[in-house]
Write a protein that holds these residues in place. Structure first.
Motif, short mmCIF file in Angstrom:
data_model
loop_
_atom_site.label_atom_id
_atom_site.label_comp_id
_atom_site.label_asym_id
_atom_site.label_seq_id
_atom_site.Cartn_x
_atom_site.Cartn_y
_atom_site.Cartn_z
N PRO A 139 0.85 -1.29 0.02
CA PRO A 139 -0.05 0.14 0.11
C PRO A 139 0.75 1.25 -0.03
N PHE A 140 2.31 1.16 0.21
CA PHE A 140 3.10 2.36 0.25
C PHE A 140 3.72 2.75 -1.24
N VAL A 141 3.33 1.73 -2.03
CA VAL A 141 4.28 1.66 -3.29
C VAL A 141 3.20 2.03 -4.22
N SER A 142 3.03 3.05 -5.17
CA SER A 142 2.11 3.19 -6.25
C SER A 142 2.58 2.09 -7.40
N ASP A 143 1.56 2.04 -8.44
CA ASP A 143 1.91 1.12 -9.55
C ASP A 143 3.11 1.85 -10.34
N ASP A 144 3.14 3.05 -10.37
CA ASP A 144 4.02 3.70 -11.12
C ASP A 144 5.61 3.62 -10.53
N GLU A 145 5.63 3.33 -9.31
CA GLU A 145 6.94 3.16 -8.63
C GLU A 145 7.37 1.82 -8.45
N LYS A 146 6.41 0.56 -8.66
CA LYS A 146 6.84 -0.49 -8.70
C LYS A 146 8.09 -0.90 -9.84
N ARG A 147 9.09 -1.50 -9.27
CA ARG A 147 10.04 -1.81 -10.19
C ARG A 147 10.29 -3.26 -10.69
N THR A 148 11.06 -3.55 -11.86
CA THR A 148 11.12 -4.78 -12.13
C THR A 148 12.44 -5.41 -11.36
N ALA A 149 11.89 -6.86 -11.23
CA ALA A 149 13.33 -7.41 -10.19
C ALA A 149 14.49 -7.54 -10.97
N THR A 150 15.49 -7.44 -10.05
CA THR A 150 16.69 -7.44 -10.92
C THR A 150 17.62 -8.71 -10.41
N LYS A 151 18.94 -8.61 -10.96
CA LYS A 151 19.72 -9.97 -10.53
C LYS A 151 19.98 -10.13 -9.32
N ASP A 152 19.98 -9.21 -8.29
CA ASP A 152 20.18 -9.28 -6.95
C ASP A 152 18.91 -10.08 -6.14
N ASP A 153 17.54 -9.87 -6.77
CA ASP A 153 16.67 -10.28 -6.04
C ASP A 153 16.44 -11.69 -6.12
N ASP A 154 15.82 -12.26 -5.05
CA ASP A 154 15.63 -13.72 -5.15
C ASP A 154 14.28 -13.95 -5.77
N LEU A 155 14.13 -14.90 -7.11
CA LEU A 155 12.85 -14.77 -7.85
C LEU A 155 12.74 -16.31 -7.31
N TYR A 156 11.30 -16.56 -7.33
CA TYR A 156 10.85 -17.78 -7.40
C TYR A 156 9.85 -18.38 -8.30
N HIS A 157 9.62 -19.30 -8.40
CA HIS A 157 9.08 -19.85 -9.77
C HIS A 157 8.31 -21.27 -9.63
N PHE A 158 7.07 -21.21 -10.19
CA PHE A 158 6.17 -22.41 -10.12
C PHE A 158 6.23 -23.07 -11.51
N ILE A 159 6.19 -24.65 -11.31
CA ILE A 159 5.97 -25.24 -12.44
C ILE A 159 5.19 -26.56 -12.30
N ALA A 160 4.64 -27.15 -13.18
CA ALA A 160 3.63 -28.20 -12.93
C ALA A 160 3.92 -29.40 -13.34
N TYR A 161 3.68 -30.51 -13.03
CA TYR A 161 3.79 -31.94 -13.15
C TYR A 161 2.49 -32.83 -13.36
N VAL A 162 2.30 -33.13 -14.54
CA VAL A 162 1.04 -33.86 -14.95
C VAL A 162 1.08 -35.10 -15.64
N PRO A 163 0.04 -35.98 -15.52
CA PRO A 163 -0.04 -37.29 -16.38
C PRO A 163 -1.01 -36.86 -17.36
N VAL A 164 -0.74 -37.05 -18.71
CA VAL A 164 -1.73 -36.82 -19.75
C VAL A 164 -1.39 -37.79 -20.75
N ALA A 165 -2.60 -38.58 -21.27
CA ALA A 165 -2.53 -39.41 -22.30
C ALA A 165 -1.64 -40.48 -22.23
N GLY A 166 -1.07 -40.92 -21.32
CA GLY A 166 -0.05 -42.02 -20.94
C GLY A 166 1.26 -41.50 -21.21
N LYS A 167 1.51 -40.28 -20.65
CA LYS A 167 2.53 -39.61 -20.74
C LYS A 167 2.67 -38.60 -19.51
#
Length: 306
Positions: A139-167
């Motif tokens: 709430p203390f940062v406006s949309d205009d002030e939000k920055r893009t993550a840099t190489k110094d930030d910890d970035l986390y990512h989700f992936i999925a595992y699924v069984p589909v059509a016998g694979k």
């Protein structure tokens, strides 16, 4: 990602999209017994710390000619990998009741390529509304002030595992396409087949990272227990234990709901008014100075123990 990895959050998130009969459960161990205890599993989502060097060194080939049986979408917007991974499971399961809007979305995007599917997800009002209801705002940062993550930030990512059509597939919206992990023979347990792939991904960090989270999308436990309870003959001794398990599941759902209400609540007006009242009563500065003094004492004590 802007959404906390939590089973209560993800369960309410998909329910807001109209999905019925599923819930999320954290997986603490990859051993076969722990996996079997989950019951019917539609798919897994895995959270890990994304590192550019590891991503670039992943030279596994991506699958082709999958469009007729597999939903795969490129991630075209940032900070939505959790929602995208969840959709990767839901839209590839024939056993999940998606609800009218997601069913229509799946049908509408069936002939789209991965890039266009990703754009469709980003433009879906249903998905965007559900996702944003749990996104972590500042709430203390406006949309205009939000920055893009840099190489110094910890970035986390989700992936999925699924069984589909016998694979067995790994679905990562940052990849060019789905990764085919292997064929699943008739009657094979896909949860056993996926364990080496998850373990290998963890081991790529060579012990330098321990922050991982694995979540299973499973059939609703409360509904399954109620069905078992309804099928018992009158007076069956197993009824009491089944009812106890139903009660525990309902209590867990109630706890999730209460926690989500707190997560979504905006506490800023309360905090601002509290500080204003403390200042009006000449108590704010003394409390601040006392807190500073305590912090100095803690710092000094910590330094003395070294």
């Amino acid at each position: 990602c802007t959404i906390e990895s939590d089973p209560g959050i993800f369960t309410e998130l998909v329910e807001q999209m109209g999905v019925k009969g599923v819930q999320f459960e954290e997986v603490y161990s990859l051993d076969s017994d722990s996996m079997r205890e989950l019951g019917e599993v539609h798919g897994l989502i895995f959270l890990f710390k994304w590192q550019q060097n590891l991503a670039q060194s992943d030279d596994r080939p991506t699958a082709s000619d999958y469009e007729d049986h597999l939903f795969f979408a490129k991630q075209v917007i940032t900070n939505a990998c959790a929602t995208q991974a969840i959709l990767s499971v839901l839209l590839n399961s024939e056993k999940v009741e998606l609800g009218e809007e997601l069913t229509g979305f799946k049908s509408f995007t069936k002939e789209f390529d991965a890039e266009l599917k990703g754009l469709s997800i980003s433009n879906s009002e249903l998905v965007r509304t559900a996702h944003n209801s749990f996104a972590s705002p500042n709430p203390f940062v406006s949309d205009d002030e939000k920055r893009t993550a840099t190489k110094d930030d910890d970035l986390y990512h989700f992936i999925a595992y699924v069984p589909v059509a016998g694979k067995l597939y790994e679905l990562d919206g940052l990849q060019k396409g789905p990764v085919l992990l292997g064929e699943l023979p008739a009657g094979a347990d896909w949860l056993e087949a996926v364990q080496p792939a998850i373990q290998a991904r963890i081991e790529r960090y060579a012990g330098a990272e321990i922050r991982f989270n694995l979540m299973a999308i499973v059939a609703s436990k409360a509904e399954a227990l109620r069905a078992q309870l309804a099928a018992l003959p009158a007076g069956d001794v197993a009824a009491a234990e089944l009812q106890r398990q139903v009660d525990l599941e309902e209590q867990k759902r109630a706890r999730w709901k209460a926690e989500n209400v707190r997560r979504k609540h905006n506490y800023v007006p309360f905090i601002v008014n509290l500080l204003r009242e403390l200042a009006a009563k000449q108590q704010l500065v003394p409390l601040l100075e006392a807190a500073k003094a305590k912090q100095k004492q803690r710092t000094a004590a910590a330094g003395a123990r070294k």
